[in-house]
Every structure is written in C-alpha cells, then in structure tokens.
Enzyme design. Structure first.
Site, mmCIF file in Angstrom:
data_model
loop_
_atom_site.group_PDB
_atom_site.id
_atom_site.type_symbol
_atom_site.label_atom_id
_atom_site.label_comp_id
_atom_site.label_asym_id
_atom_site.label_seq_id
_atom_site.Cartn_x
_atom_site.Cartn_y
_atom_site.Cartn_z
ATOM 1 N N GLU A 264 0.855 -1.196 0.000
ATOM 2 C CA GLU A 264 0.000 0.000 0.000
ATOM 3 C C GLU A 264 0.881 1.231 0.000
ATOM 4 O O GLU A 264 1.877 1.303 0.722
ATOM 5 C CB GLU A 264 -0.896 0.076 1.247
ATOM 6 C CG GLU A 264 -2.079 -0.840 1.260
ATOM 7 C CD GLU A 264 -2.970 -0.589 2.481
ATOM 8 O OE1 GLU A 264 -2.913 0.528 3.047
ATOM 9 O OE2 GLU A 264 -3.702 -1.496 2.866
ATOM 10 N N GLU A 319 -13.752 5.743 -1.206
ATOM 11 C CA GLU A 319 -14.678 4.844 -0.495
ATOM 12 C C GLU A 319 -15.406 5.629 0.583
ATOM 13 O O GLU A 319 -14.831 6.032 1.590
ATOM 14 C CB GLU A 319 -13.900 3.669 0.097
ATOM 15 C CG GLU A 319 -13.194 2.840 -0.965
ATOM 16 C CD GLU A 319 -12.259 1.804 -0.371
ATOM 17 O OE1 GLU A 319 -12.731 0.925 0.376
ATOM 18 O OE2 GLU A 319 -11.046 1.903 -0.638
ATOM 19 N N LYS A 322 -15.501 4.655 4.641
ATOM 20 C CA LYS A 322 -14.306 4.485 5.473
ATOM 21 C C LYS A 322 -14.348 5.476 6.621
ATOM 22 O O LYS A 322 -14.622 6.663 6.424
ATOM 23 C CB LYS A 322 -13.029 4.682 4.641
ATOM 24 C CG LYS A 322 -12.796 3.574 3.620
ATOM 25 C CD LYS A 322 -11.439 3.691 2.962
ATOM 26 C CE LYS A 322 -10.330 3.324 3.921
ATOM 27 N NZ LYS A 322 -10.344 1.901 4.289
ATOM 28 N N GLU A 328 -9.264 9.776 4.480
ATOM 29 C CA GLU A 328 -9.520 8.334 4.366
ATOM 30 C C GLU A 328 -10.500 8.011 3.244
ATOM 31 O O GLU A 328 -10.463 6.930 2.680
ATOM 32 C CB GLU A 328 -10.062 7.796 5.694
ATOM 33 C CG GLU A 328 -9.013 7.584 6.749
ATOM 34 C CD GLU A 328 -8.019 6.529 6.338
ATOM 35 O OE1 GLU A 328 -8.433 5.414 5.989
ATOM 36 O OE2 GLU A 328 -6.817 6.811 6.349
#
Length: 494
Positions: A264, A319, A322, A328
């Site tokens: 990541e 997203e 999250k 985030e």
C-alpha cells in the site's frame, strides 16, 4: 557528502534512454510493476464486472484485494489481471481450507495476504501470536496442492512495526515483535521465495512534520536530499528512506536479502484543514512520479540500488464508508461513477509521459480497501487517465537528484565536446526513441506507493515476482467462498 555513483547495472540500458548519468527519460519498464488496491468500503461502487472492465481499459495488470469475495474473483477470471487475495484480520485464526486451486488458472492468483497490519490492529494482542502459524499452515496447504511455486504467502506490515526508522541505516523492529514474530516471518518468506509486504505512506510523515520535511522530498521532486549520518547515503525522497529502514531492520535479523513489495502507498486528493499536503495536485505528483520511477526501472533505494520494486497504489476508488478523517475517503484514483479523480498515466509507451490538462506531469494512484488498515499511520490515494502515446506530449525528464548545475555541465559536455546533436532536444521539442542519451538509475526515495498501468485493451504484463513462469494448475468451476479453501492443514477430500 556527494551521493554515491550509480551501479554499473544502471548503464546496461539502451543508450538512447537517458543522457549521461543524469537524465532519466521514461523508457521501457525494466522490472517491477505498478498495481492498485481494490477496496470496497463503500455503498456506491460499480459491480465487480464493471470494475474489471475499468481496470482493463486503463491497462491495470495487477490488483490487490482485501478479501477473497467469490463475485470479485469470478469477475477477474480470464481478465489477464494478476490478483493478490487476502484473509481479513477478523478471520484469524483461519477457517479450514479445502482446495485453493479451484480458482486457478482462470483467476491469476499471485499471492495470499494473511491479515493486514495485524500489529497495528485493535486486536493485535490476540492476533499477533496467530499470524506466522497461520502463514505456515497456508503455505503447507499450497504445497499439498502443488501450487506453492506460483501462489505465495505474505502479510502486510505497517511502518509502526519499526522501533527505529531514522536514520534509515538504524532501522529496527520493535522489541516485542523482532524475535517473536518478525524473525520467524522472515525465515518463512526466505524459505518459500516470497516477499515482505510493506504498507508505506510518506504522506503521514509529511503531514505530521511539514515544518521539517520538504514537500518536494515527499513527492519525488528535485531537492537537496538528506544524508544518513551513519551510512553516508543521500536520500532524495521519503519513500526510499522508509524502505531502507525496513531493509536495515530485516538485515539486523539476518535477512539482508529480503525482497519487498509495497502493498500500500498513496496520497489523498482531499483532507481536513489539519491534513497538510492533501490535494489532488500533490496526489497526482506523488503517484505519478512513483509510477514512472517504478516503470522505468529506477526504483532501487540508496541501500538497495538494484532492487526491483513492485507497488500497489492505494486506492482504486474513493470509499465513502471508510471511517476517520476526510483523507480516508479520498485516496481513490477514481470516483464511484468511474470518473477520474485527476489525470494520470499508468503505462509508459516508449518514452512518452502523459501531461494533464494543465500541462503538469502527472501520474499516480492509490489503493482502497475493504479491510484496509488505519490510514492514519500508513496510506494514500490517486486517479487514472487514458494512456497512449498519442494522448499527450513527450519530453525527457531530468533526474531529480542531479541539480541544475550538474545537469547543465553534463548538457554542455554532451552537446559540445561530446559531439551530440542537441538541436532536436531543446525546450519544447519532443524526445524520441533515437535520443542518443544513456540512462542511469534514479536516486532512491523514501515513500512507498502503488500504481496501475493504463492502456486500452486486454491487460497483459510482465508477471510480478510473486510467481514463477510455470503454468498454474487447472481446475473445475468456481466453488465455495475462497477463504474456506485456504487455511489450516489440507485434508484429502475434506
């Protein structure tokens, strides 16, 4: 102290790729890969079949998941995209497996990630002791199925696993992890030919220390560099420094040759008021510069100059479910409607580099993740753009570590007594595959990231180091939930 000279292997490239130890014109990828994390912590994402079509349309050839959802694995079947599946933390200790080969070879599973940032999870105290035994049990299952040579086992760690990370040469794992977990994990990875997965986010280091860390240093842009007082090595980006701290920590445990995959990395395109540096422009710069660095074979670090780096950018989509700060929910390369968060290129075509609508060099991406760790100590974001040599202008790019003075001296020599005809390569003129310049390995950096290759048509690429070239085991139709196929001892027809 001046940075060390580039390794001899840096000159084993075609002479037209880069000029005289100083220029790094994007050329054919010589190793490493750029993939993307496909997380699904959202209620508005496209169905898996549309996601796979999106990945293929941009030439993404490697994807990492945060689970092993049968619908996603089925959609990836026969796509030509390599896949890393995952066992979520909540399923440790793992359920009993039956037959992982059921998905092969149609779905090209490269590796299995056991947990994600287990040491940093809320249940770390109970999960950590179970981690390496679960990895060993899974590998034993793969051996019994005779697919261990093509499907590897690893576990992504966060940089919080390090007790010391500065200077990089003093990198060391936390005392509570070093002997009890990291040494046996590294032993296993060495025995099985696997990789250490590392989640690395220069963004967090910069956001929390922007008064002392240069933004250029975090984004792979030209800067004076930072010298490691112990090793004498000069670092020109934060990701390299982070990775070399991990290499030093592994070396202290007797594993100087461990290979690393950046599982990541990324940069958010938006953040809260206190999240310094979170912007679409910075995300495009981080992910784009990282992607070009990897795809042009310049991903080695100062301590490991010949290393080939594989990265998975975080994340594919923004997203919306999250938790945590605004960043985030804004690491994605794409919006849920499949629109680009910003313009970026995922593949290099000859020496072409894509510019966005404002004329900036861009690139990048990020991963997203159903099951991803707490981004507050490790994560990033990006977006994608259509690739193709005709899509944007072409130019040659100076190596960030060089500096204007050394660059000018080299140009003066090459275009003067060196005898090169530089008329075609003045400002605004395109670089071509016949450019009579040599390419050198770029200086390492200290941030970790992932990215995806983008080009229309079927996704085909050099397989990442997870698997050998041997053919995968064929199998029948898709079966039950994949996680049940993986873990604990394999029992005949059980």
């Amino acid at each position: 102290m001046a940075p060390p000279p580039p390794p001899r292997s840096a000159f084993r490239r075609p002479l037209w790729c880069v000029f005289f130890l100083l220029l790094a014109a994007p050329c054919i990828s010589a190793g490493g890969f750029v993939g993307v994390n496909y997380g699904r912590v959202a209620n508005n994402l496209p169905p898996p079949a549309k996601v796979v079509a999106l990945l293929r349309s941009y030439g993404v050839t490697e994807v990492k998941l945060y689970d092993a959802d049968p619908a996603v694995l089925s959609a990836l079947s026969k796509s030509g995209i390599g896949v890393v599946v995952a066992l979520p933390n909540e399923l440790l200790p793992p359920p009993r497996p039956t037959n992982v080969a059921a998905w092969l070879p149609a779905t090209q599973i490269r590796a299995i990630a056991v947990g994600n940032e287990v040491f940093a999870s809320p249940a770390a105290k109970s999960l950590t002791p179970a981690l390496v035994p679960a990895m060993r049990n899974l590998h034993a299952a793969l051996v019994r199925l005779r697919i261990d040579s093509t499907v590897k086992v690893s576990s992504p760690i966060a940089l919080t696993a390090l007790q010391t990370s500065y200077p990089s040469s003093a990198g060391a794992f936390r005392p509570d992890l070093a002997e009890s977990v990291m040494r046996p994990m590294l032993d296993l990875l060495s025995e099985t030919g696997s990789f250490l997965m590392v989640n690395a986010y220069p963004f967090f280091a910069y956001a929390g220390n922007s008064d002392v860390i240069s933004l250029d240093y975090a984004l792979f842009r030209p800067n004076a560099g930072v010298v490691d007082a112990h090793s004498g090595l000069r670092y020109y980006n934060l990701l390299d420094a982070q990775l070399d701290a991990v290499f030093a920590a592994a070396k202290a445990l007797g594993h100087s040759g461990v290979r690393v995959v950046v599982s990541e990395t990324g940069w958010p395109s938006k953040g809260d008021a206190g999240e310094n540096g979170a912007s679409a422009e910075n995300a495009a710069a981080y992910n784009g510069n990282l992607a070009r660095r990897v795809l042009t074979g310049n991903a080695g670090t100062p301590a490991r100059p010949n290393a080939e780096l594989g990265v998975y950018l975080f994340a594919l989509f923004n997203e919306n479910q999250k938790p945590g700060p605004t960043s985030e929910r804004n690491y994605g390369l794409f919006y849920p409607n499949e629109g680009k968060v910003y313009d970026v290129q995922f593949q290099l075509h000859g020496v072409t580099v894509r510019r966005d609508q404002k004329g900036r060099s861009s690139g990048g991406s990020s991963g997203g993740g159903g099951g991803g760790g707490d981004r507050s100590h490790d994560q990033g974001s990006v977006s994608a753009s259509s690739a193709g040599a005709a899509a944007g202008a072409s130019w040659c790019v100076a190596d960030a570590k060089v500096g204007a003075e050394r660059l000018q001296q080299a140009l003066d020599y090459a275009c003067g007594e060196g005898g090169a005809d530089c008329a075609a390569y003045s400002r605004g003129r395109p670089a071509t595959a016949r450019t009579p310049w040599r390419r050198t390995r770029r200086s390492p950096s200290t941030a970790t990231t992932r990215s995806a290759a983008a080009a229309p048509g079927p996704a085909t690429s050099r397989a990442p180091p997870w698997s050998s070239a041997s053919p995968r085991v064929s199998s029948s139709a898709m079966t039950i939930f994949f996680l049940r196929l993986l873990f604990l001892s394999v029992r005949s027809n059980a």
